[in-house]
Design a protein around this motif. Structure first.
Motif, PDB file in Angstrom:
ATOM      1  N   ASN A 356      45.731 -10.489 -19.472  1.00 18.57           N
ATOM      2  CA  ASN A 356      45.923  -9.326 -20.343  1.00 18.57           C
ATOM      3  C   ASN A 356      46.688  -9.691 -21.615  1.00 18.57           C
ATOM      4  OD1 ASN A 356      44.590  -7.574 -18.638  1.00 18.57           O
ATOM      5  ND2 ASN A 356      46.441  -6.952 -17.543  1.00 18.57           N
ATOM      6  N   THR A 357      47.718 -10.539 -21.464  1.00 21.41           N
ATOM      7  CA  THR A 357      48.517 -10.956 -22.624  1.00 21.41           C
ATOM      8  C   THR A 357      47.669 -11.718 -23.630  1.00 21.41           C
ATOM      9  OG1 THR A 357      50.521 -11.097 -21.263  1.00 21.41           O
ATOM     10  CG2 THR A 357      50.527 -12.272 -23.357  1.00 21.41           C
ATOM     11  N   ALA A 358      46.904 -12.694 -23.147  1.00 21.86           N
ATOM     12  CA  ALA A 358      46.068 -13.503 -24.031  1.00 21.86           C
ATOM     13  C   ALA A 358      44.940 -12.671 -24.646  1.00 21.86           C
ATOM     14  CB  ALA A 358      45.482 -14.682 -23.254  1.00 21.86           C
ATOM     15  N   PHE A 359      44.357 -11.784 -23.856  1.00 19.30           N
ATOM     16  CA  PHE A 359      43.242 -10.958 -24.333  1.00 19.30           C
ATOM     17  C   PHE A 359      43.704 -10.035 -25.463  1.00 19.30           C
ATOM     18  CE2 PHE A 359      39.825  -7.933 -24.401  1.00 19.30           C
ATOM     19  CZ  PHE A 359      38.724  -8.612 -23.911  1.00 19.30           C
ATOM     20  N   LYS A 360      44.845  -9.392 -25.250  1.00 21.27           N
ATOM     21  CA  LYS A 360      45.356  -8.472 -26.268  1.00 21.27           C
ATOM     22  C   LYS A 360      45.795  -9.221 -27.515  1.00 21.27           C
ATOM     23  CE  LYS A 360      48.047  -4.253 -26.666  1.00 21.27           C
ATOM     24  NZ  LYS A 360      48.892  -3.265 -25.949  1.00 21.27           N
ATOM     25  N   LYS A 361      46.304 -10.431 -27.342  1.00 22.77           N
ATOM     26  CA  LYS A 361      46.726 -11.224 -28.498  1.00 22.77           C
ATOM     27  C   LYS A 361      45.539 -11.610 -29.366  1.00 22.77           C
ATOM     28  CE  LYS A 361      49.208 -15.448 -29.771  1.00 22.77           C
ATOM     29  NZ  LYS A 361      49.974 -16.621 -29.267  1.00 22.77           N
ATOM     30  N   ASN A 362      44.394 -11.893 -28.724  1.00 29.67           N
ATOM     31  CA  ASN A 362      43.210 -12.325 -29.467  1.00 29.67           C
ATOM     32  C   ASN A 362      42.370 -11.173 -29.996  1.00 29.67           C
ATOM     33  OD1 ASN A 362      42.459 -15.505 -29.261  1.00 29.67           O
ATOM     34  ND2 ASN A 362      43.700 -14.896 -27.502  1.00 29.67           N
ATOM     35  N   LEU A 363      42.272 -10.074 -29.232  1.00 31.65           N
ATOM     36  CA  LEU A 363      41.361  -8.985 -29.611  1.00 31.65           C
ATOM     37  C   LEU A 363      42.056  -7.655 -29.856  1.00 31.65           C
ATOM     38  CD1 LEU A 363      38.413  -9.802 -27.163  1.00 31.65           C
ATOM     39  CD2 LEU A 363      38.646 -10.420 -29.573  1.00 31.65           C
ATOM     40  N   ALA A 364      43.389  -7.639 -29.736  1.00 32.98           N
ATOM     41  CA  ALA A 364      44.210  -6.455 -30.061  1.00 32.98           C
ATOM     42  C   ALA A 364      43.985  -5.264 -29.138  1.00 32.98           C
ATOM     43  CB  ALA A 364      43.993  -6.038 -31.516  1.00 32.98           C
ATOM     44  N   VAL A 365      43.252  -5.437 -28.052  1.00 34.78           N
ATOM     45  CA  VAL A 365      43.055  -4.382 -27.054  1.00 34.78           C
ATOM     46  C   VAL A 365      43.123  -5.006 -25.667  1.00 34.78           C
ATOM     47  CG1 VAL A 365      41.657  -2.842 -28.507  1.00 34.78           C
ATOM     48  CG2 VAL A 365      40.540  -4.649 -27.168  1.00 34.78           C
ATOM     49  N   THR A 366      43.307  -4.189 -24.652  1.00 33.60           N
ATOM     50  CA  THR A 366      43.319  -4.686 -23.279  1.00 33.60           C
ATOM     51  C   THR A 366      41.885  -4.908 -22.808  1.00 33.60           C
ATOM     52  OG1 THR A 366      43.228  -2.486 -22.289  1.00 33.60           O
ATOM     53  CG2 THR A 366      45.423  -3.373 -22.818  1.00 33.60           C
ATOM     54  N   PRO A 367      41.682  -5.717 -21.770  1.00 32.91           N
ATOM     55  CA  PRO A 367      40.318  -5.927 -21.246  1.00 32.91           C
ATOM     56  C   PRO A 367      39.628  -4.620 -20.852  1.00 32.91           C
ATOM     57  CG  PRO A 367      41.825  -7.536 -20.340  1.00 32.91           C
ATOM     58  CD  PRO A 367      42.668  -6.567 -21.082  1.00 32.91           C
ATOM     59  N   SER A 368      40.370  -3.700 -20.245  1.00 36.49           N
ATOM     60  CA  SER A 368      39.782  -2.416 -19.824  1.00 36.49           C
ATOM     61  C   SER A 368      39.325  -1.608 -21.035  1.00 36.49           C
ATOM     62  CB  SER A 368      40.796  -1.612 -19.006  1.00 36.49           C
ATOM     63  OG  SER A 368      41.178  -2.314 -17.851  1.00 36.49           O
ATOM     64  N   GLN A 369      40.162  -1.571 -22.079  1.00 35.88           N
ATOM     65  CA  GLN A 369      39.794  -0.844 -23.290  1.00 35.88           C
ATOM     66  C   GLN A 369      38.583  -1.483 -23.965  1.00 35.88           C
ATOM     67  OE1 GLN A 369      43.604  -1.213 -25.249  1.00 35.88           O
ATOM     68  NE2 GLN A 369      44.203   0.890 -24.762  1.00 35.88           N
ATOM     69  N   TYR A 370      38.564  -2.806 -23.994  1.00 41.10           N
ATOM     70  CA  TYR A 370      37.452  -3.524 -24.614  1.00 41.10           C
ATOM     71  C   TYR A 370      36.147  -3.217 -23.886  1.00 41.10           C
ATOM     72  CZ  TYR A 370      34.715  -7.393 -26.562  1.00 41.10           C
ATOM     73  OH  TYR A 370      33.749  -8.137 -27.188  1.00 41.10           O
ATOM     74  N   ARG A 371      36.179  -3.256 -22.556  1.00 43.94           N
ATOM     75  CA  ARG A 371      34.977  -2.958 -21.772  1.00 43.94           C
ATOM     76  C   ARG A 371      34.498  -1.536 -22.015  1.00 43.94           C
ATOM     77  NH1 ARG A 371      35.050  -3.864 -15.345  1.00 43.94           N
ATOM     78  NH2 ARG A 371      33.609  -5.597 -15.714  1.00 43.94           N
ATOM     79  N   LYS A 372      35.436  -0.591 -22.044  1.00 40.56           N
ATOM     80  CA  LYS A 372      35.077   0.811 -22.262  1.00 40.56           C
ATOM     81  C   LYS A 372      34.432   1.012 -23.627  1.00 40.56           C
ATOM     82  CE  LYS A 372      37.087   5.447 -22.033  1.00 40.56           C
ATOM     83  NZ  LYS A 372      38.337   6.237 -21.819  1.00 40.56           N
ATOM     84  N   GLU A 373      35.019   0.395 -24.661  1.00 41.42           N
ATOM     85  CA  GLU A 373      34.475   0.532 -26.022  1.00 41.42           C
ATOM     86  C   GLU A 373      33.084  -0.079 -26.133  1.00 41.42           C
ATOM     87  OE1 GLU A 373      37.315  -1.326 -28.550  1.00 41.42           O
ATOM     88  OE2 GLU A 373      38.867   0.227 -28.248  1.00 41.42           O
ATOM     89  N   ARG A 374      32.899  -1.251 -25.552  1.00 44.77           N
ATOM     90  CA  ARG A 374      31.607  -1.944 -25.648  1.00 44.77           C
ATOM     91  C   ARG A 374      30.508  -1.242 -24.865  1.00 44.77           C
ATOM     92  NH1 ARG A 374      30.978  -5.466 -29.815  1.00 44.77           N
ATOM     93  NH2 ARG A 374      33.004  -6.401 -30.246  1.00 44.77           N
ATOM     94  N   LEU A 375      30.834  -0.778 -23.706  1.00 43.38           N
ATOM     95  CA  LEU A 375      29.808  -0.136 -22.869  1.00 43.38           C
ATOM     96  C   LEU A 375      29.456   1.258 -23.337  1.00 43.38           C
ATOM     97  CD1 LEU A 375      30.839  -1.302 -19.282  1.00 43.38           C
ATOM     98  CD2 LEU A 375      29.177  -2.313 -20.843  1.00 43.38           C
ATOM     99  N   ASN A 376      30.323   1.845 -24.172  1.00 41.70           N
ATOM    100  CA  ASN A 376      30.044   3.188 -24.712  1.00 41.70           C
ATOM    101  C   ASN A 376      29.282   3.132 -26.040  1.00 41.70           C
ATOM    102  OD1 ASN A 376      31.241   4.507 -22.585  1.00 41.70           O
ATOM    103  ND2 ASN A 376      33.247   4.651 -23.581  1.00 41.70           N
ATOM    104  N   ASP A 377      29.125   1.926 -26.598  1.00 42.44           N
ATOM    105  CA  ASP A 377      28.392   1.790 -27.870  1.00 42.44           C
ATOM    106  C   ASP A 377      26.907   2.108 -27.689  1.00 42.44           C
ATOM    107  OD1 ASP A 377      30.672   1.148 -29.154  1.00 42.44           O
ATOM    108  OD2 ASP A 377      30.328  -1.031 -29.150  1.00 42.44           O
TER     109      ASP A 377
END
Length: 377
Positions: A356-377
């Motif tokens: 979670n730390t590395a993911f948020k540092k690289n993409l500015a969101v948590t893995p759960s948030q990233y998955r939700k945003e991508r799958l809702n596109d």
């Protein structure tokens, strides 16, 4: 009340020290040094318990009081022992005992060579005598010096890990950070108490003494809890591993690696090609030496290229690939039911917190948030 707490603290410290000396897991040297530290603390507060005994043996009591000069060096070597897995104590380390020897020598003329009446007068003098002031100055001055050395050592450790390892778990200094924080709080209270000791504020002195005992008791109970639940709590590194501080000239000529821009680009292209084709970052324990062997490129050259030419630590460079792979997996609808824990292990992470730390540092969101945003596109 203070005496009761002191008694509890005294025996608890000795119990934990005995436990650490007999535990057969974790870092044996650090366990022994911590046991010495706890024993020294127990010795220091023993005057609250054995008042009559020390009253009859004033020379021993003065030795006990001056023994606290050893606190800072012991703490320093404890930190070194858990930072460097290959630490070995040497004869030259005995030089750290010089301040204690000096302090003991200063008390010989006007205390140790005098009779009991003169010694009691020395004790009961409410004015801060030269010897007492000198000891306090030595104790607190060396404590500040050793604390500065400790934090410098920890910073160097962090930098070394970032430039040589890809596993965030080896960088976990939370336990040691908490250890130092509790110690600093206790040290601050002791400092305030010793200053107030030369005033008429007896009530405040008693309050600070009780508070000091309570925090010291909490400190040792917490150490015992940690030791029981995770005896290998702090993983050390070899002292031979170089930190390679960015933008600083190496002190050792053998550490000098000159890489021009064209060579740096070539090395980086080689590394990136290896990453894409062979995905070595999927190995959670990948370090710079392993990568250097795979590429047949000196580890120091790889670290120099990443640090000096591209402003990245090895740690961040490797984890950026892991995060990219994880992001790709999270973006696919076919992986919607795939657990995040399964994904993070698949791309080379060891724990959810590090992922979670590395993911948020690289993409500015948590893995759960990233998955939700991508799958809702």
């Amino acid at each position: 009340m203070t005496e009761s707490i002191a008694l509890l603290v005294f025996f608890t410290h000795l119990l934990v020290a005995f436990f650490l000396l007999n535990i057969h897991s974790g870092n044996q040297l650090s366990n022994r040094i911590l046991a010495v530290f706890l024993s020294a603390t127990a010795f220091d507060i023993s005057n609250f318990i054995f008042t009559s005994f020390y009253g009859a043996h004033l020379n021993l009591d003065m030795f006990r009081a001056n023994f606290s000069v050893f606190t800072a060096p012991i703490l320093y070597f404890y930190v070194k022992s858990i930072v460097y897995s290959d630490l070995k104590l040497k004869a030259k380390d005995l030089l750290h005992a010089i301040p204690f020897i000096i302090v003991c020598l200063i008390f010989i003329p006007r205390f140790h060579l005098e009779g009991d009446i003169a010694k009691m007068a020395f004790y009961n003098n409410h004015e801060p005598l030269f010897e007492v002031l000198f000891v306090h100055v030595v104790i607190y001055l060396q404590m500040f010096i050793y604390l500065a050395l400790i934090f410098k050592k920890l910073n160097r450790y962090k930098l070394t890990v970032l430039n040589n390892y890809s596993d965030i778990e080896i960088l976990n200094k939370q336990w040691l950070s908490n250890f130092m924080m509790v110690f600093l709080i206790d040290f601050t209270i002791v400092l305030a108490r010793n200053i107030i000791k030369f005033t008429e504020l007896q009530g405040l002195l008693n309050l600070l003494t009780t508070l000091m005992m309570v925090i010291t008791l909490f400190f040792v109970c917490w150490i015992l809890w940690q030791a029981l639940h995770n005896p290998s709590i702090f993983q050390g590194i070899s002292s031979k591993v170089k930190s390679l501080e960015p933008k600083k000239r190496p002190q050792n000529p053998s550490d000098v690696v000159i890489v021009d821009v064209n060579e740096a680009q070539r090395v980086l292209s080689t590394i990136k090609c290896h990453m894409s084709l062979n995905k070595p970052y999927l190995n959670p324990t990948l370090n710079i030496d392993t990568l250097a062997e795979q590429l047949n490129i000196p580890a120091l050259k790889i670290s120099t290229v990443l640090n000096h030419h591209f402003g990245q630590h090895f740690f961040d460079f490797i984890n950026s690939y892991r995060v990219k792979d994880a992001a790709d997996i999270l973006s696919l609808k076919s992986n919607k039911q795939k657990a995040i824990l399964e994904i993070l292990l698949e791309v080379g992470f060891n724990s959810k917190s590090s992922f979670n730390t590395a993911f948020k540092k690289n993409l500015a969101v948590t893995p759960s948030q990233y998955r939700k945003e991508r799958l809702n596109d």
